[in-house]
Design a protein around this motif. Structure first.
Motif, PDB file in Angstrom:
ATOM      1  N   MET A  81     -14.555   5.253  -4.481  1.00  0.00           N
ATOM      2  CA  MET A  81     -14.176   3.844  -4.516  1.00  0.00           C
ATOM      3  C   MET A  81     -14.461   3.231  -3.160  1.00  0.00           C
ATOM      4  O   MET A  81     -14.613   3.942  -2.162  1.00  0.00           O
ATOM      5  N   GLU A  82     -14.499   1.899  -3.121  1.00  0.00           N
ATOM      6  CA  GLU A  82     -14.616   1.204  -1.848  1.00  0.00           C
ATOM      7  C   GLU A  82     -13.286   1.282  -1.111  1.00  0.00           C
ATOM      8  O   GLU A  82     -12.212   1.183  -1.717  1.00  0.00           O
ATOM      9  N   ALA A  83     -13.398   1.461   0.199  1.00  0.00           N
ATOM     10  CA  ALA A  83     -12.196   1.685   1.008  1.00  0.00           C
ATOM     11  C   ALA A  83     -11.545   0.364   1.405  1.00  0.00           C
ATOM     12  O   ALA A  83     -11.450   0.007   2.584  1.00  0.00           O
ATOM     13  N   ASN A  84     -11.063  -0.396   0.404  1.00  0.00           N
ATOM     14  CA  ASN A  84     -10.309  -1.607   0.725  1.00  0.00           C
ATOM     15  C   ASN A  84      -8.943  -1.515   0.029  1.00  0.00           C
ATOM     16  O   ASN A  84      -8.801  -0.836  -1.001  1.00  0.00           O
ATOM     17  N   PRO A  85      -7.938  -2.162   0.559  1.00  0.00           N
ATOM     18  CA  PRO A  85      -6.570  -2.011   0.039  1.00  0.00           C
ATOM     19  C   PRO A  85      -6.448  -2.296  -1.453  1.00  0.00           C
ATOM     20  O   PRO A  85      -5.695  -1.621  -2.158  1.00  0.00           O
ATOM     21  N   ARG A  86      -7.182  -3.279  -1.958  1.00  0.00           N
ATOM     22  CA  ARG A  86      -7.045  -3.633  -3.370  1.00  0.00           C
ATOM     23  C   ARG A  86      -7.464  -2.461  -4.267  1.00  0.00           C
ATOM     24  O   ARG A  86      -6.757  -2.093  -5.206  1.00  0.00           O
ATOM     25  N   ASN A  87      -8.645  -1.875  -3.984  1.00  0.00           N
ATOM     26  CA  ASN A  87      -9.107  -0.744  -4.798  1.00  0.00           C
ATOM     27  C   ASN A  87      -8.154   0.442  -4.687  1.00  0.00           C
ATOM     28  O   ASN A  87      -7.872   1.126  -5.676  1.00  0.00           O
ATOM     29  N   LEU A  88      -7.677   0.682  -3.491  1.00  0.00           N
ATOM     30  CA  LEU A  88      -6.787   1.823  -3.284  1.00  0.00           C
ATOM     31  C   LEU A  88      -5.474   1.637  -4.046  1.00  0.00           C
ATOM     32  O   LEU A  88      -4.957   2.581  -4.653  1.00  0.00           O
ATOM     33  N   LEU A  89      -4.932   0.426  -4.029  1.00  0.00           N
ATOM     34  CA  LEU A  89      -3.685   0.161  -4.747  1.00  0.00           C
ATOM     35  C   LEU A  89      -3.863   0.290  -6.254  1.00  0.00           C
ATOM     36  O   LEU A  89      -2.968   0.766  -6.967  1.00  0.00           O
ATOM     37  N   ILE A  90      -5.031  -0.161  -6.765  1.00  0.00           N
ATOM     38  CA  ILE A  90      -5.300  -0.061  -8.211  1.00  0.00           C
ATOM     39  C   ILE A  90      -5.340   1.414  -8.638  1.00  0.00           C
ATOM     40  O   ILE A  90      -4.732   1.802  -9.644  1.00  0.00           O
ATOM     41  N   VAL A  91      -6.043   2.227  -7.871  1.00  0.00           N
ATOM     42  CA  VAL A  91      -6.122   3.651  -8.211  1.00  0.00           C
ATOM     43  C   VAL A  91      -4.734   4.285  -8.142  1.00  0.00           C
ATOM     44  O   VAL A  91      -4.338   5.071  -9.014  1.00  0.00           O
ATOM     45  N   SER A  92      -3.973   3.945  -7.114  1.00  0.00           N
ATOM     46  CA  SER A  92      -2.627   4.494  -6.979  1.00  0.00           C
ATOM     47  C   SER A  92      -1.747   4.084  -8.149  1.00  0.00           C
ATOM     48  O   SER A  92      -0.963   4.882  -8.675  1.00  0.00           O
ATOM     49  N   GLU A  93      -1.885   2.813  -8.598  1.00  0.00           N
ATOM     50  CA  GLU A  93      -1.085   2.343  -9.727  1.00  0.00           C
ATOM     51  C   GLU A  93      -1.494   3.018 -11.035  1.00  0.00           C
ATOM     52  O   GLU A  93      -0.642   3.345 -11.860  1.00  0.00           O
ATOM     53  N   VAL A  94      -2.789   3.233 -11.224  1.00  0.00           N
ATOM     54  CA  VAL A  94      -3.269   3.924 -12.429  1.00  0.00           C
ATOM     55  C   VAL A  94      -2.673   5.328 -12.502  1.00  0.00           C
ATOM     56  O   VAL A  94      -2.191   5.772 -13.554  1.00  0.00           O
ATOM     57  N   LEU A  95      -2.691   6.037 -11.392  1.00  0.00           N
ATOM     58  CA  LEU A  95      -2.132   7.387 -11.370  1.00  0.00           C
ATOM     59  C   LEU A  95      -0.627   7.373 -11.614  1.00  0.00           C
ATOM     60  O   LEU A  95      -0.084   8.242 -12.291  1.00  0.00           O
ATOM     61  N   SER A  96       0.043   6.381 -11.087  1.00  0.00           N
ATOM     62  CA  SER A  96       1.490   6.271 -11.276  1.00  0.00           C
ATOM     63  C   SER A  96       1.833   5.988 -12.735  1.00  0.00           C
ATOM     64  O   SER A  96       2.751   6.588 -13.303  1.00  0.00           O
ATOM     65  N   ASN A  97       1.077   5.075 -13.360  1.00  0.00           N
ATOM     66  CA  ASN A  97       1.313   4.774 -14.775  1.00  0.00           C
ATOM     67  C   ASN A  97       1.013   5.980 -15.661  1.00  0.00           C
ATOM     68  O   ASN A  97       1.724   6.252 -16.636  1.00  0.00           O
ATOM     69  N   PHE A  98      -0.042   6.681 -15.331  1.00  0.00           N
ATOM     70  CA  PHE A  98      -0.387   7.882 -16.097  1.00  0.00           C
ATOM     71  C   PHE A  98       0.747   8.910 -16.012  1.00  0.00           C
ATOM     72  O   PHE A  98       1.113   9.552 -16.997  1.00  0.00           O
ATOM     73  N   ALA A  99       1.318   9.060 -14.823  1.00  0.00           N
ATOM     74  CA  ALA A  99       2.402  10.024 -14.641  1.00  0.00           C
ATOM     75  C   ALA A  99       3.629   9.635 -15.458  1.00  0.00           C
ATOM     76  O   ALA A  99       4.278  10.476 -16.085  1.00  0.00           O
ATOM     77  N   SER A 100       3.962   8.338 -15.491  1.00  0.00           N
ATOM     78  CA  SER A 100       5.148   7.895 -16.231  1.00  0.00           C
ATOM     79  C   SER A 100       4.967   8.034 -17.734  1.00  0.00           C
ATOM     80  O   SER A 100       5.929   8.285 -18.473  1.00  0.00           O
TER      81      SER A 100
END
Length: 414
Positions: free
Chosen positions: A1-20
């Protein structure tokens, strides 16, 4: 992914939703991010969002070294270590050549295949791995002098129909496996690989890619283009493209390897030798015998090794060559005469060389001739070795019993 906060937050949120939703949580302690062309000042922000540590390339990914530059020697050390672990677990000195051949072909040859499907292995590594396989096969040790290798390793790696042992040559196998990616570019445009190349370079044409700057991995793959074009048939009209080395027109790495390994010179013994009813160690013995590579007195002298100068079986002043030992020696003639009577064979011609002697009686009316010839040759060799190394003489009559026992046993276990 591109190293900008928006992309990083989206990936982090996807992983969090998957975990829940699934109950499967990412283990942050086992995760890392790999910065490429990113200033170190941004590392702390990325780490706080992704909750993992940074690691520079190269890294190990799916068991392979992943880097934007060519891997160095240290990155191939896991592969070399895998070879050594296998060798350390085998009691090679208790294995015959037949047993070692099976391990070389089924285990040692398979270890680097995962690497060779993706990477063009450097020449130094191929040489090193071939040396390990060669030393294990001939001596079962880490060290093996040139004189211990009874047949050149390149000959051993030829297909059986060309007079070799059918051991895969690693360099040719590497070349054949890499050509799979060229087939995908040509014939599978919707594959992930082709789509990725199209996205990066705006083309999947092999010729166009060859003249533009590509990664080192793709460059190595494109180097197989000339050979690929020899084997590939372009689509004509509405007909799909085909691969002319296989009957069904579908690419296979095995067909490429067979094409580049075939010398065009067929062995006259191949159709019969490897289908013979006999143990693998006996087949390899016969393979060496037919090439005059057994360590007879004549071959020992040629290699500069200490040896007696006359045949130990007949003491007739003749140097021990393969033809003399197995056919022309008085001891061998006595054994063959008993074999002839026991199995009701026609007149034997002892003036032929050992290979023509075998083939001359391969006629349908002589049942089990292949096994009889193999058993007689094998036991003559064993009797010779007992006489030299153990000072034990075996009479022709006793040797006949051993030959008959081998014929029965090999027939029963075929």
């Amino acid at each position: 992914m591109e190293a900008n906060p928006r992309n990083l937050l989206i990936v982090s949120e996807v992983l969090s939703n998957f975990a829940s939703l699934s109950g499967l949580r990412v283990n942050d302690d086992k995760c890392l991010f790999v910065p490429i062309s990113i200033h170190e000042s941004a590392f702390s922000q990325i780490a706080s969002i992704l909750k993992c540590q940074a690691k520079d390339l190269p890294i190990t990914y799916l068991g392979l070294p992943l880097s934007i530059r060519r891997p160095r020697k240290i990155h191939f050390q896991p592969l070399i270590s895998a070879f050594q672990r296998k060798l350390n677990g085998w009691k090679a000195r208790f294995l015959s050549l037949g047993g070692r051949l099976i391990l070389v072909k089924s285990v040692l040859t398979a270890l680097p295949l995962h690497y060779m499907q993706v990477l063009k292995l450097p020449p130094w590594l191929l040489k090193h791995l071939e040396g390990i396989r060669r030393r294990f096969f001939w001596k079962g040790k880490d060290k093996c002098l040139g004189g211990h290798c009874l047949v050149n390793w390149s000959k051993c790696c030829l297909p059986k129909e060309n007079g070799g042992l059918g051991i895969l040559d690693l360099q040719r196998q590497n070349q054949a496996l890499l050509m799979k990616w060229l087939w995908k570019l040509k014939h599978e445009p919707t594959s992930v690989w082709s789509s990725t190349v199209q996205l990066l370079y705006r083309t999947t044409d092999i010729n166009d890619l060859s003249i533009c700057g590509t990664s080192y991995g793709l460059t190595d793959i494109l180097q197989q283009g000339p050979l690929f074009n020899l084997s590939f048939v372009h689509a004509i009209g509405n007909f799909p493209a085909t691969w002319k080395l296989t009957p069904n027109g579908i690419f296979s790495s095995a067909s490429v390897y067979q094409f580049i390994s075939n010398t065009g010179v067929l062995s006259k013994f191949h159709p019969f030798l490897w289908k013979m009813k006999s143990p693998p160690r006996v087949k390899i013995f016969l393979w060496l015998l037919l090439q005059d590579r057994l360590l007879t007195q004549q071959n020992l002298i040629m290699r500069g090794w200490p040896s007696a100068t006359s045949c130990s079986n007949c003491n007739g002043g003749f140097i021990e060559s393969a033809d003399h030992l197995f056919l022309q020696c008085q001891y061998a003639i006595s054994v063959w005469s008993l074999v002839q009577m026991r199995f009701k064979l026609p007149l034997l011609d002892f003036t032929l060389d050992i290979g023509d002697f075998w083939l001359s009686l391969r006629i349908p009316s002589i049942k089990d001739w292949d096994i009889i010839w193999a058993a007689a040759s094998w036991n003559i060799w064993k009797a010779r070795n007992k006489r030299i190394f153990s000072s034990v003489d075996t009479s022709p009559y006793l040797l006949l019993k051993e030959i008959c026992s081998c014929v029965r046993s090999w027939n029963d276990h075929a």
